[in-house]
Scaffold this motif. Sequence first.
Motif, PDB file in Angstrom:
ATOM      1  N   ASP A 201       0.949  -1.096  -0.088  1.00 26.30           N
ATOM      2  CA  ASP A 201       0.492   0.508  -0.167  1.00 26.30           C
ATOM      3  C   ASP A 201       1.046   1.069  -0.263  1.00 26.30           C
ATOM      4  OD1 ASP A 201       0.640   0.218   2.916  1.00 26.30           O
ATOM      5  OD2 ASP A 201      -0.950  -0.807   3.720  1.00 26.30           O
ATOM      6  N   GLU A 202      -0.059   2.470   0.251  1.00 24.70           N
ATOM      7  CA  GLU A 202       0.853   3.212   0.481  1.00 24.70           C
ATOM      8  C   GLU A 202       2.317   3.880   1.382  1.00 24.70           C
ATOM      9  OE1 GLU A 202       0.962   5.512  -2.802  1.00 24.70           O
ATOM     10  OE2 GLU A 202      -0.232   4.752  -3.872  1.00 24.70           O
ATOM     11  N   THR A 203       1.595   3.168   2.678  1.00 23.05           N
ATOM     12  CA  THR A 203       2.344   3.156   3.686  1.00 23.05           C
ATOM     13  C   THR A 203       3.614   2.200   3.722  1.00 23.05           C
ATOM     14  OG1 THR A 203       1.326   2.489   4.673  1.00 23.05           O
ATOM     15  CG2 THR A 203       1.063   4.837   4.955  1.00 23.05           C
ATOM     16  N   ALA A 204       3.303   1.536   3.177  1.00 23.99           N
ATOM     17  CA  ALA A 204       4.251  -0.311   2.856  1.00 23.99           C
ATOM     18  C   ALA A 204       4.330  -0.778   1.552  1.00 23.99           C
ATOM     19  CB  ALA A 204       3.684  -0.868   3.993  1.00 23.99           C
TER      20      ALA A 204
ATOM     21  N   SER B 166       9.115  -1.582  -7.097  1.00 20.66           N
ATOM     22  CA  SER B 166       8.237  -1.425  -5.394  1.00 20.66           C
ATOM     23  C   SER B 166       6.373  -1.682  -6.176  1.00 20.66           C
ATOM     24  CB  SER B 166       8.580  -0.217  -4.490  1.00 20.66           C
ATOM     25  OG  SER B 166      10.049  -0.380  -4.422  1.00 20.66           O
TER      26      SER B 166
ATOM     27  N   ARG C 107       2.609  -0.484  -5.188  1.00 15.55           N
ATOM     28  CA  ARG C 107       1.505  -0.094  -4.004  1.00 15.55           C
ATOM     29  C   ARG C 107       0.135   0.008  -4.413  1.00 15.55           C
ATOM     30  NH1 ARG C 107       6.035   2.932  -4.618  1.00 15.55           N
ATOM     31  NH2 ARG C 107       6.853   4.270  -2.380  1.00 15.55           N
TER      32      ARG C 107
END
Length: 389
Positions: free
Chosen positions: A135-138, A165, A167
């Motif tokens: 997701d955007e944070t991880a 990566s 997201r």
Amino acid sequence: MGLLDQLLDPGFRQAASVEILVGAEQADLGSLADLVSSIEVRSARMEAASASITIDDRRDTNGDYMAADSGLFARWAAIVINADFQTHIEEVFRGYIMELKPSYPQNGGEAKLVIECLDDSAALSREHQRRIWGDETAPMTDRAILEELISPLPLTLASGPEGASARALTQDATPIAFLQDRAKANGFEMIFERGEIYFGPKRLESDPQAKIMVYAGSATNCLNFEVSDEANKPDIVAWEKAPATDGAEAVTGEAVADLPLLGRYPAASEGAGLGTPAIARIKGEGDETVDEVTARAQGLVNEASFRIKASGELDGTLYGHVLRVGGTVTVDGVGSRNGGIYYVDTVTHQFSPDGYRQQFQLIRNAVGETEAIGAPPLSSVLSAIQNLF
């Protein structure tokens, strides 16, 4: 042991044989081994490896068939095929039995059991999964996703790059289909071999495998060799990503081949006198990011740079090794232009009463041998030695 010592060693050229191990305990076939009439293993960089084993089945005094009714072969049973060179053993194939095909023709003496197998990637095709990765944070890298997907299986991951990566990357497919898409997005290869997965770019700087020797006197191990030199491939892949919002401009770029050369001169340099490069164009697909379409374009132009293709057949006993896809190999004895280092694209291994044969396809992005100046090819040295006797 030096090459001449190997040639004089009586054990060096003993006939290669085959070993088949089945099940979690890796049991050998015992007396059934004498009934195996042929084995063919097909391996490729861009596809799953497969194997086909043909057994000439026989009926026993109880009316059962020795192979089909042995209980040794079952769907999803693990299977390993090895080449035994007497002095050493090398693995040819590892995977699972996917299909059993007994046949009983009118002539009972022609009954057969054909066993069809796929490599370890088959274990990643059993369940269609829907899930979101990162997701955007991880965010999660492709390597981390691969590690999690194979964690329930007896597989290890070879060293390699992390990949892109992710997201909120959506998977709506079997793990193997999803991973194949991720390999394509990164311009990577994904090769299952000897219980290990390689997920990364072409290994062009790996140590070359044992030499393929053409016209090398008693050191010859290659039965035939042919080269195809193709012109109509792009030098540049131009890409375009549609604007994300109304009024914005499309993002564009170009990719040129950036891989190490397997030779002295890039194949693309021939034809440069036409004045304009050959250009292919692609567009971003679906929700592809700019990084992903850039990687895809780079992978396409890198693959297109391999204009030189070669095919041939090895005598497996004389070669003394299993030629492996996704690695480099040196070809000697075909002249200064076509000799040198190639990348192994596909290999078909055949075991039969005629012996062990390896039919190969090689690719190359350059021409010209890369031997040190003043060092003649090995085949020339051997020919000179033979002329002394």
